[in-house]
Structure formats: structure tokens, C-alpha cells
Design a protein around this motif. Structure first.
Motif, short mmCIF file in Angstrom:
data_model
loop_
_atom_site.label_atom_id
_atom_site.label_comp_id
_atom_site.label_asym_id
_atom_site.label_seq_id
_atom_site.Cartn_x
_atom_site.Cartn_y
_atom_site.Cartn_z
N HIS A 1 0.81 -1.22 0.00
CA HIS A 1 0.00 0.00 0.00
C HIS A 1 0.85 1.27 0.00
CE1 HIS A 1 -3.46 -2.52 0.64
NE2 HIS A 1 -2.85 -3.10 1.67
N GLY A 2 2.10 1.18 -0.43
CA GLY A 2 2.95 2.35 -0.52
C GLY A 2 3.51 2.81 0.81
N LYS A 3 3.57 1.92 1.81
CA LYS A 3 4.11 2.27 3.12
C LYS A 3 5.39 1.50 3.36
CE LYS A 3 -0.35 3.31 5.10
NZ LYS A 3 -1.34 2.97 6.10
N PHE A 4 6.27 2.10 4.14
CA PHE A 4 7.56 1.47 4.46
C PHE A 4 7.33 0.31 5.42
CE2 PHE A 4 11.32 1.40 7.27
CZ PHE A 4 12.23 0.93 6.35
N LEU A 5 7.82 -0.87 5.06
CA LEU A 5 7.57 -2.06 5.87
C LEU A 5 8.85 -2.71 6.37
CD1 LEU A 5 4.80 -3.85 3.81
CD2 LEU A 5 4.55 -2.51 5.86
N GLY A 6 9.83 -1.95 6.75
CA GLY A 6 11.06 -2.56 7.21
C GLY A 6 11.65 -1.79 8.37
N GLY A 7 12.92 -1.95 8.56
CA GLY A 7 13.61 -1.22 9.62
C GLY A 7 13.48 -1.91 10.96
N TRP A 8 13.63 -1.14 11.98
CA TRP A 8 13.66 -1.68 13.34
C TRP A 8 12.34 -2.34 13.68
CZ3 TRP A 8 10.92 -0.66 17.85
CH2 TRP A 8 11.46 -1.23 18.99
N GLY A 9 12.36 -3.59 14.04
CA GLY A 9 11.16 -4.31 14.42
C GLY A 9 10.32 -4.81 13.27
N ALA A 10 10.60 -4.40 12.07
CA ALA A 10 9.85 -4.79 10.88
C ALA A 10 8.36 -4.61 11.11
CB ALA A 10 10.18 -6.22 10.46
N PHE A 11 7.96 -3.40 11.43
CA PHE A 11 6.55 -3.11 11.70
C PHE A 11 5.72 -3.31 10.44
CE2 PHE A 11 7.34 -1.87 15.80
CZ PHE A 11 8.35 -0.94 15.88
N GLY A 12 4.62 -3.98 10.60
CA GLY A 12 3.71 -4.18 9.48
C GLY A 12 4.12 -5.28 8.54
N GLY A 13 5.18 -6.00 8.86
CA GLY A 13 5.63 -7.07 7.97
C GLY A 13 4.76 -8.30 8.09
N MET A 14 5.05 -9.26 7.26
CA MET A 14 4.31 -10.52 7.27
C MET A 14 4.65 -11.29 8.54
SD MET A 14 2.55 -10.52 4.52
CE MET A 14 2.07 -12.21 4.40
N PRO A 15 3.68 -11.98 9.13
CA PRO A 15 3.97 -12.78 10.31
C PRO A 15 4.83 -13.98 9.95
CG PRO A 15 1.71 -13.12 9.63
CD PRO A 15 2.27 -12.02 8.78
N GLN A 16 5.71 -14.35 10.84
CA GLN A 16 6.57 -15.50 10.58
C GLN A 16 5.81 -16.78 10.83
OE1 GLN A 16 10.13 -15.10 12.85
NE2 GLN A 16 10.80 -13.29 11.75
N LYS A 17 6.15 -17.79 10.06
CA LYS A 17 5.48 -19.08 10.20
C LYS A 17 6.50 -20.13 10.61
CE LYS A 17 1.96 -18.12 6.76
NZ LYS A 17 1.33 -18.55 5.52
N GLY A 18 6.00 -21.15 11.28
CA GLY A 18 6.85 -22.27 11.64
C GLY A 18 7.62 -22.07 12.92
N ILE A 19 7.36 -21.03 13.68
CA ILE A 19 8.03 -20.81 14.96
C ILE A 19 7.11 -21.29 16.06
CG2 ILE A 19 8.98 -19.11 16.52
CD1 ILE A 19 9.71 -17.43 14.10
N ILE A 20 7.59 -22.25 16.82
CA ILE A 20 6.78 -22.82 17.90
C ILE A 20 7.44 -22.44 19.22
CG2 ILE A 20 5.93 -24.96 18.91
CD1 ILE A 20 6.15 -26.19 16.09
N THR A 21 6.65 -21.92 20.13
CA THR A 21 7.17 -21.58 21.45
C THR A 21 6.38 -22.34 22.50
OG1 THR A 21 5.67 -19.70 21.63
CG2 THR A 21 7.86 -19.26 20.76
N TYR A 22 7.08 -22.79 23.52
CA TYR A 22 6.47 -23.50 24.62
C TYR A 22 6.68 -22.68 25.89
CZ TYR A 22 6.49 -27.41 21.40
OH TYR A 22 6.30 -28.21 20.32
N THR A 23 5.64 -22.53 26.66
CA THR A 23 5.75 -21.80 27.92
C THR A 23 5.14 -22.62 29.03
OG1 THR A 23 3.66 -20.66 27.55
CG2 THR A 23 5.64 -19.55 26.79
N LEU A 24 5.52 -22.28 30.23
CA LEU A 24 4.97 -22.93 31.41
C LEU A 24 4.00 -21.96 32.06
CD1 LEU A 24 5.22 -25.45 33.21
CD2 LEU A 24 6.97 -24.25 34.48
N SER A 25 2.87 -22.45 32.43
CA SER A 25 1.86 -21.61 33.04
C SER A 25 2.42 -20.93 34.28
CB SER A 25 0.64 -22.45 33.41
OG SER A 25 -0.28 -21.68 34.14
N SER A 26 2.02 -19.68 34.53
CA SER A 26 2.57 -18.93 35.66
C SER A 26 2.18 -19.54 37.00
CB SER A 26 2.12 -17.48 35.59
OG SER A 26 0.72 -17.39 35.65
N ASN A 27 1.06 -20.25 37.06
CA ASN A 27 0.70 -20.87 38.33
C ASN A 27 1.41 -22.21 38.53
OD1 ASN A 27 -0.69 -22.29 36.45
ND2 ASN A 27 -2.67 -22.24 37.47
N LYS A 28 2.15 -22.68 37.56
CA LYS A 28 2.93 -23.90 37.70
C LYS A 28 4.41 -23.61 37.98
CE LYS A 28 -0.19 -27.02 36.66
NZ LYS A 28 -0.54 -28.13 37.52
#
Length: 104
Positions: free
Chosen positions: A18-45
Motif C-alpha cells: 500500500h505504498g508504506k515502508f515495511l522494514g527497519g527496526w522491528g519490521a513493523f507491518g511485515g508478514m507474520p513468521q510461520k513455523g516458529i513454535i514456542t512453549y511456555t509454562l503456566s505462571s501458576n505452575k
């Protein structure tokens, strides 16, 4: 230089769909990354104080050891100066001290 390049001011980064800058620090507005899996432990555990007492002992000793030479010598000096002043005051306000001071 065109005025729109100043507004984008990102160097040679690509311009988005749409004619907007989509790069630089943090890559704001870029495409979401795929294939990244994160596991966390519940805070009450989680154990929030795991190792806290062990770390507190050694951290306290490390901090005490690094600061003791800045604090102890002045405290010792002023303790003995105050002790001398208290004893001198008691001596000068005693019967023997008044007699000694009146002779001078």
C-alpha cells in the motif's frame, strides 16, 4: 531526491503493497513468521522463589565484600573518635576534670 523518499527514510528498504515502508527496526507491518513454535509454562505452575534463599546468601556476601572497604574504615574511625569524645566529656564534667581544668 524526491520528497516521498524523505518521508520513508529507511534507506533502500522495500515499499509495501500500500505504498508504506515495511522494514527497519522491528519490521513493523511485515508478514507474520510461520513455523516458529514456542512453549511456555503456566505462571501458576512455576516456582517463583526457586533458589532465592541460596542466591540471596551468596549475592549478599558478594555485595557486602565489594563494599565493606568503603564503609568499615570510616565507621571504625568515627566510632573511636566518638568514644574518645564521650570519655573526654565525662572526664571534664567530673570532679577531678573540673579541678584539672580550673588549674589551667
Amino acid at each position: 531526491m524526491r520528497p516521498t523518499q524523505i518521508l520513508r527514510s529507511g534507506g533502500d528498504a522495500p515499499v509495501g503493497r500500500h505504498g508504506k515502508f515495511l522494514g527497519g527496526w522491528g519490521a513493523f507491518g511485515g508478514m507474520p513468521q510461520k513455523g516458529i513454535i514456542t512453549y511456555t509454562l503456566s505462571s501458576n505452575k512455576q516456582n517463583p522463589i526457586a533458589g532465592a534463599f541460596h542466591d540471596a546468601i551468596f549475592n549478599t556476601w558478594r555485595r557486602f565484600g565489594s563494599q565493606v572497604l568503603y564503609i568499615a574504615p570510616p565507621m571504625i574511625f568515627f566510632y573511636y573518635a566518638m568514644d574518645w569524645a564521650i570519655h573526654r566529656n565525662h572526664h571534664l564534667n567530673s570532679k577531678h576534670g573540673r579541678a584539672e581544668a580550673s588549674d589551667e
